[in-house]
Structure formats: C-alpha cells, structure tokens
Design an enzyme around this catalytic site. Structure first.
Site, PDB file in Angstrom:
ATOM      1  N   GLU A   1      -0.035  -0.660   5.907  1.00 19.16           N
ATOM      2  CA  GLU A   1       1.066  -0.064   6.674  1.00 19.16           C
ATOM      3  C   GLU A   1       0.961   1.452   6.694  1.00 19.16           C
ATOM      4  O   GLU A   1       1.269   2.087   7.708  1.00 19.16           O
ATOM      5  CB  GLU A   1       2.408  -0.499   6.088  1.00 19.16           C
ATOM      6  CG  GLU A   1       3.600  -0.297   7.023  1.00 19.16           C
ATOM      7  CD  GLU A   1       4.216   1.103   6.957  1.00 19.16           C
ATOM      8  OE1 GLU A   1       5.015   1.450   7.855  1.00 19.16           O
ATOM      9  OE2 GLU A   1       3.903   1.853   6.011  1.00 19.16           O
TER      10      GLU A   1
ATOM     11  N   ASP B   1       0.845  -1.198   0.000  1.00 14.95           N
ATOM     12  CA  ASP B   1       0.000   0.000   0.000  1.00 14.95           C
ATOM     13  C   ASP B   1       0.878   1.245   0.000  1.00 14.95           C
ATOM     14  O   ASP B   1       2.022   1.230   0.482  1.00 14.95           O
ATOM     15  CB  ASP B   1      -0.967   0.009   1.181  1.00 14.95           C
ATOM     16  CG  ASP B   1      -0.274   0.066   2.536  1.00 14.95           C
ATOM     17  OD1 ASP B   1       0.710  -0.671   2.727  1.00 14.95           O
ATOM     18  OD2 ASP B   1      -0.713   0.849   3.398  1.00 14.95           O
TER      19      ASP B   1
END
Length: 382
Positions: A141, A77
C-alpha cells in the site's frame, strides 16, 4: 486469543511493529496475522505477486462461506523510518506514558491489531456468526500499489471471493475516534508533457520555435479556468503544475524541448479520460508538437449504499457516542481499487503521527477502536 476477555490489541500491535515490513518486505507481519487467525477458524491464503526479486506478499483470510460477506482491508507494509530522530528503535513497539511507539503504530498496524482484537471479542460472543468475514491484507500500500490489493482483488474475483461490503481501516478520524467516516475519495492522476520546438540562437528567434513560450500558453489555458466548483459530496477538483524543466544551461540558446508535470485531483464530476482530453485540447489549441503521458493512480468514487453506510454510522454512535461526519477528502487509499467490486468505506484511528519520526498511537484509542470494530461486526453481521 479468543479465550481471553477482553482481547487486547496492544500485544498484537507490538508484535506487528516489531516486524520490519518496509515495502515490499513482508518482515514476518503476515505470519503474525496467520498465527492469530487460524486458531479462530480462518482459512488463510498467501498471495505473492510481482517480479521474483521484489515480489509482494499478501494475505487473504476468510471465515465462513455464506452471505453477507464482510471484508476488512488493510496493509502491514510501512514507509521507511528514516535514519535519525527516533527516541527508540522504530521497530521497538514500546509503550511509554500511555502511547504505543513504532513505525506503523498509527498507519496502520495499530488499526489491524484493533480489528483482530474486536474480531476475537465478536467471535467469542458469536461463535457461529451470520454470513462470513474476510481480511484482505497487503504488503504494497505504501509502495507502487501494483502487486497488492489490486492483484488480490483480481484473484478474489476469479475464485468467487468478492465481498458484499468492505471496510478499509486507514487512520481516517480527524480529531477524535469516530468523528469521520470516509465514503469516497477523489481521483488522482499525473500528466507529463514534453513539448517539442526548434532549437536556435536567442538573437535569431525567427529561426527557432521556442517550446517554452508555447508550453507556458498551454499551462495558462489549463490553470486559469477551474475544473469545477465542487459537487454534492466533493470539494472542487484541482490541477496543479508540479514541475517545469528545460534542462538548458546556456542563456543564449532557445531549447529544443520543454517539459511540465501536472498533478490533478478530481471529483465525481470527471473521469481521468475527461481530464486527459482537456489537456490534449489545450495542446491542440496551441498547435503544440507534444508527447503527453498520463498515469492514473485511481478514479474518484462514492459509496451510496445506504444500508452499509447507515450500519457503520450506528456502530460508531454505539461505540463512541459520536455522529460521524461523512467525508470524501484527503488523498488516495486502496479503497479506490475495492470500489470497483463492492461498496467500500474507510474508518480508523486518528492519523496524527503517521509517517512521522516517533510515530505513535494512544493505547486507549487503540482499545476503543477494537470496541468500535466489534460494534461494526455486530451491526453488519447481526
């Protein structure tokens, strides 16, 4: 990919960058990884956590089942690219003048690509490696970090998949590749104080209880005395007031409450519980009627496993010729979750442009990082 020598991380990084995986959207990035890992012999498991309308996709992949078990952890991500300022599409993956451009080139799709390339070269030379290798790749994250690594680790523990050691591929090098190896991180927490008083007219303060004055005294107690002077591996802990608000538009009214927000980064001399008790003691000393809300994003940790750390240092020196500085600085990473389960360290590229417009990574550096990650596997799984 294993049939090509040497494996090149650039096409892999380009494929990942072209997946618009802004947290919590998977964007196809984990599918790219599965398509590369399965032909290498990895068993891939998709793990989905969180509410149905905003669930996070994660990937756990493992090759082999014996010890020692080495795990590489990372995230696909990325943060939003922003609305303007990019020379090209933030998801283009273009290479220009020796630089790979795109959101995630630096943090950390480039790093994941380098690990896969280094892994491919390692498996070509060692088709039946000792022990086992796994990857823990999250899509959460850069976001709340609730339904990502922490949840995957719970699943791994329940299914007998906890590794003996883990390496997080965050871009932790400072100036040149391999100059820094992170073996710990400070803890991070936020305290929100709502201090209650009694509203009244500013001309008649004896009929009111001014919460601002009391809160100022509380904050004075907390900010005038240092938390510590640092420890062997950590810099001094810090406590910073990051918000102060009363929501009062009238100059002649003593408000009924005042609010403050405090950010604390603490070393291994403290736990979050210690810091919370310190804040509560300051409130009690001022007889404050207050609500205290504490949120902890991670405790401090330090990896003291000499064999693991020394193996990483040997790999860095062999691949780069540098003696890495052991470091615990910076913010937080998903290593804070892994530290509760096994020894963990962080090693990756130079993070010069992460989260910036026109984020990029040098092509040569990513290829060198792939060689470094291969050396890590050779040292830890000889």
């Amino acid at each position: 990919m294993i049939d090509n020598a040497p494996a090149d991380p650039i096409p892999i990084a380009q494929a990942l960058i072209r997946c618009p995986s802004v947290t919590p959207v998977e964007g196809g990035a984990l599918t790219v990884l599965e398509d590369l890992l399965r032909p290498m012999g990895f068993t891939c498991t998709r793990l989905r956590f969180g509410p149905p309308d905003a669930a996070v996709e994660n990937l756990f992949a493992r090759l082999g089942d014996g010890p020692p078990h080495f795990c590489y952890a990372g995230h696909t991500d990325v943060v939003p690219p922003g609305e303007r300022g990019w020379d090209d599409s933030p998801f283009s993956g273009l290479v220009r003048n020796g630089l790979l451009y795109g959101r995630g080139a630096c943090d950390m799709k480039g790093g994941i690509a380098a690990f896969l390339a280094g892994l491919a070269d390692f498996l070509r030379a060692n088709p039946h490696p000792r022990g086992s290798i796994s990857l823990l790749i999250t899509g959460d994250e850069e976001g709340p970090s609730i339904d990502g690594t922490a949840k995957v680790l719970e699943w791994m523990q329940a299914n007998g998949q906890i590794p003996d050691m883990a390496l997080v591929g965050e871009p932790t090098s400072k100036v040149t590749l391999g100059d820094t190896l992170k073996i710990g991180r400070r803890g991070s927490m936020t305290a929100r104080i709502t201090l209650h008083g009694t509203q009244g007219h500013s001309a008649y303060p004896q009929k009111a209880d001014n919460p601002i004055h009391r809160l100022i005294r509380v904050l004075h107690r907390l900010t005038t005395e240092p938390l510590d002077a640092g420890s062997e591996w950590f810099e001094p802990s810090t406590l910073q007031v990051t918000g102060f608000d009363v929501g009062n538009a009238a100059s002649n009214v003593i408000p009924g409450e005042a609010r403050a927000m405090i950010s604390i980064r603490f070393n291994d001399l403290h736990t979050s519980a210690d810091i919370a008790a310190r804040i509560q003691a300051a409130l009690d000393a001022e007889d404050a009627r207050a609500d205290l809300a504490i949120s902890v994003s991670g405790e401090s940790f330090l990896t003291r496993n000499d064999a693991f750390v020394e193996g990483l240092q040997r790999a860095i020196h062999r691949a780069t010729g540098r003696d890495a500085r052991l470091d615990t600085g910076g913010g937080t990473s998903d290593a804070r979750f892994i530290a509760d389960y096994c020894p963990v360290a962080e090693l990756g590229a130079v993070g010069a442009t992460m989260h910036q417009v026109n984020e990029h990574a040098p092509v040569a550096e990513l290829r060198d990082l792939a060689s470094l990650y291969r050396a890590v596997l050779e040292e830890l799984l000889p």
